[in-house]
Enzyme design. Structure first.
Site, PDB file in Angstrom:
ATOM      1  CG  PHE A  26       1.512  29.538  10.537  1.00  0.00           C
ATOM      2  CD1 PHE A  26       2.166  29.719   9.330  1.00  0.00           C
ATOM      3  CD2 PHE A  26       0.159  29.269  10.518  1.00  0.00           C
ATOM      4  CE1 PHE A  26       1.475  29.630   8.128  1.00  0.00           C
ATOM      5  CE2 PHE A  26      -0.547  29.181   9.328  1.00  0.00           C
ATOM      6  CZ  PHE A  26       0.120  29.359   8.125  1.00  0.00           C
ATOM      7  CG  ASP A  79      -0.667  23.098  10.345  1.00  0.00           C
ATOM      8  OD1 ASP A  79      -0.644  22.161   9.537  1.00  0.00           O
ATOM      9  OD2 ASP A  79       0.241  23.327  11.160  1.00  0.00           O
ATOM     10  CG  ASN A 128      -8.735  32.092   8.060  1.00  0.00           C
ATOM     11  OD1 ASN A 128      -9.079  31.606   9.128  1.00  0.00           O
ATOM     12  ND2 ASN A 128      -9.152  31.613   6.891  1.00  0.00           N
ATOM     13  CG  PHE A 328      -3.821  27.303   0.634  1.00  0.00           C
ATOM     14  CD1 PHE A 328      -3.600  26.212   1.457  1.00  0.00           C
ATOM     15  CD2 PHE A 328      -4.929  27.293  -0.194  1.00  0.00           C
ATOM     16  CE1 PHE A 328      -4.460  25.126   1.451  1.00  0.00           C
ATOM     17  CE2 PHE A 328      -5.802  26.215  -0.215  1.00  0.00           C
ATOM     18  CZ  PHE A 328      -5.563  25.126   0.614  1.00  0.00           C
TER      19      PHE A 328
END
Length: 348
Positions: A26, A79, A128, A328
């Site tokens: 990720f 995260d 992003n 998201f």
């Protein structure tokens, strides 16, 4: 909030799989959308981090530079269990730029630094770029056409589960606050709980709209956005045919509300639909009105850009795409496969 109850755009996935078998699966790279000025009393620092959350790194940067923690800002949270390239902003009026070659924090590497005229604030970000590796996919034949459908048709622009806190705790606390079971004085907690409330209501209305198969249909009174823009306008009855053509051409986007204390931005049929949905959550609506939260709008659908993928084998696919700030990545993954790890998430 139980994401499993929200409507899928491309139908419920049949395949299972694993997101984030390890942090390297990720990867998030922030896109500022601008170049640092090269001068000014602020210093922008780009850091690649693995295993560190955003606030932890910000606090460490403050100690390293000898400034107060409030003098370090960032565009959004990232995260911990991921590899992220994130920009931080240090306010250093009248001070020399720190020697970042001496910066040493396990899991972190300084990639670049530059002076800048303005403070970086929450949301000061264009988007992003994501690189995800999905593993242990059980049904490639189900996943492949989904990837193709998402690349052309997008996904619901749902807020991911991370917005609601671990185990949905932010939403639980928001309800308790709404019912006067607790008092919330801490500013950050108030912000988290109010944000979770608005996000849950947005997800509810977006899901209902998809369930009615009206995600591509302009309703009378809809609040419509020009693609890629933040402002919106209301669809008038006499304009519906022309607006529908513009929506079909990709010029416009239907929005759903981020409710608050004020005009919702819709009228007529669209307003009636949204109000009917909000009747299901009177506690959260009462809280948002009581706390005078400003209403806003958010695009109903999310279109990943520059999306492409490569199958490493029949059970593993690497997926790359770009999302605008506030979206998201797991809202994309949710349309691809069923998976347990839903917290590796945020694109804010």
């Amino acid at each position: 909030m139980d994401m499993a109850n929200l409507t899928w755009l491309h139908g419920q996935p049949q395949s299972t799989g694993v997101l984030k078998a390890n942090p390297e699966d990720f990867v998030v790279v922030e896109d500022l959308g601008f170049e640092p000025d090269g001068e000014g009393e602020h210093v922008l620092v780009n850091i690649r981090k693995n295993g560190c959350n955003t606030q932890f790194v910000a606090d460490y940067l403050a100690r390293f530079a000898g400034i107060h923690a409030r003098s370090v800002s960032y565009a959004g949270l990232k995260d911990r269990h991921a590899v992220t390239e994130q920009w931080f902003c240090l306010h250093l009026p009248g001070k020399e730029t720190p020697d970042f070659t001496q910066f040493s924090l396990e899991g972190c590497e300084v990639l670049a630094s530059a002076r800048h005229l303005r403070k970086m604030r929450i949301g000061t970000l264009k988007g992003n770029a994501f690189t995800l590796v999905l593993r242990h996919i059980s049904d490639r034949q189900d996943v492949e056409p989904r990837l193709q459908a998402i690349a052309t048709g997008g996904v619901p622009n749902y807020f991911g589960s991370q917005r609601f806190g671990r185990g949905g705790n932010n939403l639980v606390m928001a309800r308790r606050w709404a019912n006067d079971e607790i008092r919330v004085k801490e500013r950050s907690k108030r912000s988290f709980y109010l944000s979770a409330s608005r996000s849950a209501l947005f997800n509810l209305i977006a899901s209902r709209r998809l369930a009615n198969q009206q995600q591509h249909t302009v309703l009378e009174g809809d609040a419509l956005q020009l693609s890629g823009r933040g402002s919106w306008f209301v669809a008038k009855p006499e304009e519906l045919e022309a607006l529908q053509q513009r929506l079909d051409a990709g010029e416009l986007m239907i929005t759903a509300p981020l409710p608050g204390d004020g005009e919702p931005g819709t009228a007529g049929e669209a307003l009636s639909f949204e109000q009917q949905c909000l009747l299901e959550q009177p506690e959260l609506m009462a809280l948002l009105k009581r706390e005078r939260v400003d209403p806003a709008r958010r695009a109903l659908l999310l279109q990943p850009k520059n999306m492409h993928w490569e199958w490493w084998d029949d059970a593993t696919v690497e997926l790359r795409f770009w999302l605008p700030a506030g979206s998201f990545a797991t809202s994309v993954v949710r349309e691809i496969m069923r998976q347990d790890s839903s917290d590796a998430d945020i694109s804010e």
